[in-house]
Design a protein around this motif. Structure first.
Motif, PDB file in Angstrom:
ATOM      1  N   MET A  55      41.397  36.019  46.240  1.00  0.00           N
ATOM      2  CA  MET A  55      39.946  36.217  46.380  1.00  0.00           C
ATOM      3  C   MET A  55      39.251  36.372  45.025  1.00  0.00           C
ATOM      4  O   MET A  55      38.111  35.935  44.869  1.00  0.00           O
ATOM      5  CB  MET A  55      39.653  37.429  47.265  1.00  0.00           C
ATOM      6  CG  MET A  55      39.807  37.134  48.742  1.00  0.00           C
ATOM      7  SD  MET A  55      38.880  35.686  49.328  1.00  0.00           S
ATOM      8  CE  MET A  55      37.210  36.160  48.960  1.00  0.00           C
ATOM      9  N   ARG A  56      39.914  36.951  44.059  1.00  0.00           N
ATOM     10  CA  ARG A  56      39.318  37.046  42.713  1.00  0.00           C
ATOM     11  C   ARG A  56      39.003  35.661  42.166  1.00  0.00           C
ATOM     12  O   ARG A  56      37.952  35.436  41.575  1.00  0.00           O
ATOM     13  CB  ARG A  56      40.237  37.816  41.767  1.00  0.00           C
ATOM     14  CG  ARG A  56      40.118  39.313  41.891  1.00  0.00           C
ATOM     15  CD  ARG A  56      40.799  40.045  40.748  1.00  0.00           C
ATOM     16  NE  ARG A  56      42.243  39.904  40.752  1.00  0.00           N
ATOM     17  CZ  ARG A  56      43.082  40.643  41.474  1.00  0.00           C
ATOM     18  NH1 ARG A  56      42.609  41.591  42.256  1.00  0.00           N
ATOM     19  NH2 ARG A  56      44.380  40.449  41.402  1.00  0.00           N
ATOM     20  N   HIS A  57      39.918  34.713  42.385  1.00  0.00           N
ATOM     21  CA  HIS A  57      39.678  33.341  41.919  1.00  0.00           C
ATOM     22  C   HIS A  57      38.568  32.675  42.717  1.00  0.00           C
ATOM     23  O   HIS A  57      37.731  31.967  42.155  1.00  0.00           O
ATOM     24  CB  HIS A  57      40.962  32.515  41.971  1.00  0.00           C
ATOM     25  CG  HIS A  57      41.952  32.909  40.942  1.00  0.00           C
ATOM     26  ND1 HIS A  57      41.779  32.651  39.602  1.00  0.00           N
ATOM     27  CD2 HIS A  57      43.106  33.588  41.042  1.00  0.00           C
ATOM     28  CE1 HIS A  57      42.792  33.129  38.917  1.00  0.00           C
ATOM     29  NE2 HIS A  57      43.616  33.709  39.768  1.00  0.00           N
ATOM     30  N   VAL A  58      38.555  32.897  44.019  1.00  0.00           N
ATOM     31  CA  VAL A  58      37.499  32.329  44.860  1.00  0.00           C
ATOM     32  C   VAL A  58      36.135  32.826  44.380  1.00  0.00           C
ATOM     33  O   VAL A  58      35.198  32.041  44.195  1.00  0.00           O
ATOM     34  CB  VAL A  58      37.719  32.683  46.348  1.00  0.00           C
ATOM     35  CG1 VAL A  58      36.506  32.310  47.187  1.00  0.00           C
ATOM     36  CG2 VAL A  58      38.978  31.995  46.886  1.00  0.00           C
ATOM     37  N   ILE A  59      36.020  34.116  44.148  1.00  0.00           N
ATOM     38  CA  ILE A  59      34.751  34.699  43.685  1.00  0.00           C
ATOM     39  C   ILE A  59      34.393  34.177  42.296  1.00  0.00           C
ATOM     40  O   ILE A  59      33.247  33.790  42.047  1.00  0.00           O
ATOM     41  CB  ILE A  59      34.835  36.242  43.718  1.00  0.00           C
ATOM     42  CG1 ILE A  59      34.902  36.717  45.167  1.00  0.00           C
ATOM     43  CG2 ILE A  59      33.649  36.874  42.984  1.00  0.00           C
ATOM     44  CD1 ILE A  59      35.331  38.166  45.331  1.00  0.00           C
ATOM     45  N   LEU A  61      35.097  31.429  40.994  1.00  0.00           N
ATOM     46  CA  LEU A  61      34.728  30.015  41.062  1.00  0.00           C
ATOM     47  C   LEU A  61      33.538  29.748  41.978  1.00  0.00           C
ATOM     48  O   LEU A  61      33.252  28.616  42.316  1.00  0.00           O
ATOM     49  CB  LEU A  61      35.937  29.183  41.477  1.00  0.00           C
ATOM     50  CG  LEU A  61      37.088  29.200  40.459  1.00  0.00           C
ATOM     51  CD1 LEU A  61      38.344  28.555  41.030  1.00  0.00           C
ATOM     52  CD2 LEU A  61      36.677  28.516  39.164  1.00  0.00           C
ATOM     53  N   GLY A  62      32.832  30.811  42.401  1.00  0.00           N
ATOM     54  CA  GLY A  62      31.578  30.646  43.118  1.00  0.00           C
ATOM     55  C   GLY A  62      31.653  30.673  44.632  1.00  0.00           C
ATOM     56  O   GLY A  62      30.675  30.328  45.300  1.00  0.00           O
ATOM     57  N   GLY A  63      32.792  31.044  45.197  1.00  0.00           N
ATOM     58  CA  GLY A  63      32.953  31.068  46.648  1.00  0.00           C
ATOM     59  C   GLY A  63      33.810  29.901  47.110  1.00  0.00           C
ATOM     60  O   GLY A  63      34.093  28.973  46.355  1.00  0.00           O
ATOM     61  N   PHE A  64      34.217  29.962  48.366  1.00  0.00           N
ATOM     62  CA  PHE A  64      35.124  28.935  48.896  1.00  0.00           C
ATOM     63  C   PHE A  64      34.564  27.522  48.783  1.00  0.00           C
ATOM     64  O   PHE A  64      35.234  26.610  48.314  1.00  0.00           O
ATOM     65  CB  PHE A  64      35.460  29.230  50.363  1.00  0.00           C
ATOM     66  CG  PHE A  64      36.491  30.290  50.542  1.00  0.00           C
ATOM     67  CD1 PHE A  64      37.838  29.999  50.410  1.00  0.00           C
ATOM     68  CD2 PHE A  64      36.120  31.583  50.855  1.00  0.00           C
ATOM     69  CE1 PHE A  64      38.807  30.980  50.579  1.00  0.00           C
ATOM     70  CE2 PHE A  64      37.075  32.578  51.032  1.00  0.00           C
ATOM     71  CZ  PHE A  64      38.417  32.271  50.896  1.00  0.00           C
TER      72      PHE A  64
END
Length: 129
Positions: A55-59, A61-64
């Motif tokens: 989730m840290r990477h998802v956030i 990178l701007g969301g899913f």
């Protein structure tokens, strides 16, 4: 469903769900790599080992959706409004929310701890493979 997709899904269904190596995002990317020789998740591999780490990477990178669109476009995949068997997408799972999936004959296949969850999940965005 084509033979190579069936074989891929059988192998991935037997593989244990492991964050950072065999999760919904990386299984979808593994399929892209198997079919087109490019890995949309190359920059994420080995960078997380928990759901919180993912989730840290998802956030970051701007969301899913933003993350998926950026990573897929960077590898030359085009968006499709009519996904076919073997295409990939970001779908909405009713319990966990946005997840990456592979289109199969019975719906969208999402890697889960039990193998694959397959259903007609609502499509957020899909890419031709």
């Amino acid at each position: 469903m084509s033979g190579d997709l069936i074989a891929f899904m059988r192998a991935m269904a037997r593989a244990s769900f492991v964050w950072g190596s065999c999760d919904c995002s990386l299984v979808m990317a593994d399929w892209c790599r198997a079919k087109r020789g490019v890995d949309p998740a190359a920059s994420l591999r080995g960078r997380y080992s928990t759901a919180a780490g993912a989730m840290r990477h998802v956030i970051r990178l701007g969301g899913f959706e933003a993350m998926g669109r950026s990573l897929m476009a960077g590898c030359g995949f085009s968006v499709t409004g009519a996904p076919r068997v073997g295409d990939v997408g970001l779908v909405t799972h009713p319990i966990v929310g946005p997840v990456f999936a592979i289109r199969c004959a019975l719906g969208w296949a999402v890697k889960s701890p039990e193998g694959f969850a397959v259903d007609e999940y609502p499509t957020i965005v899909a890419w031709s493979v």
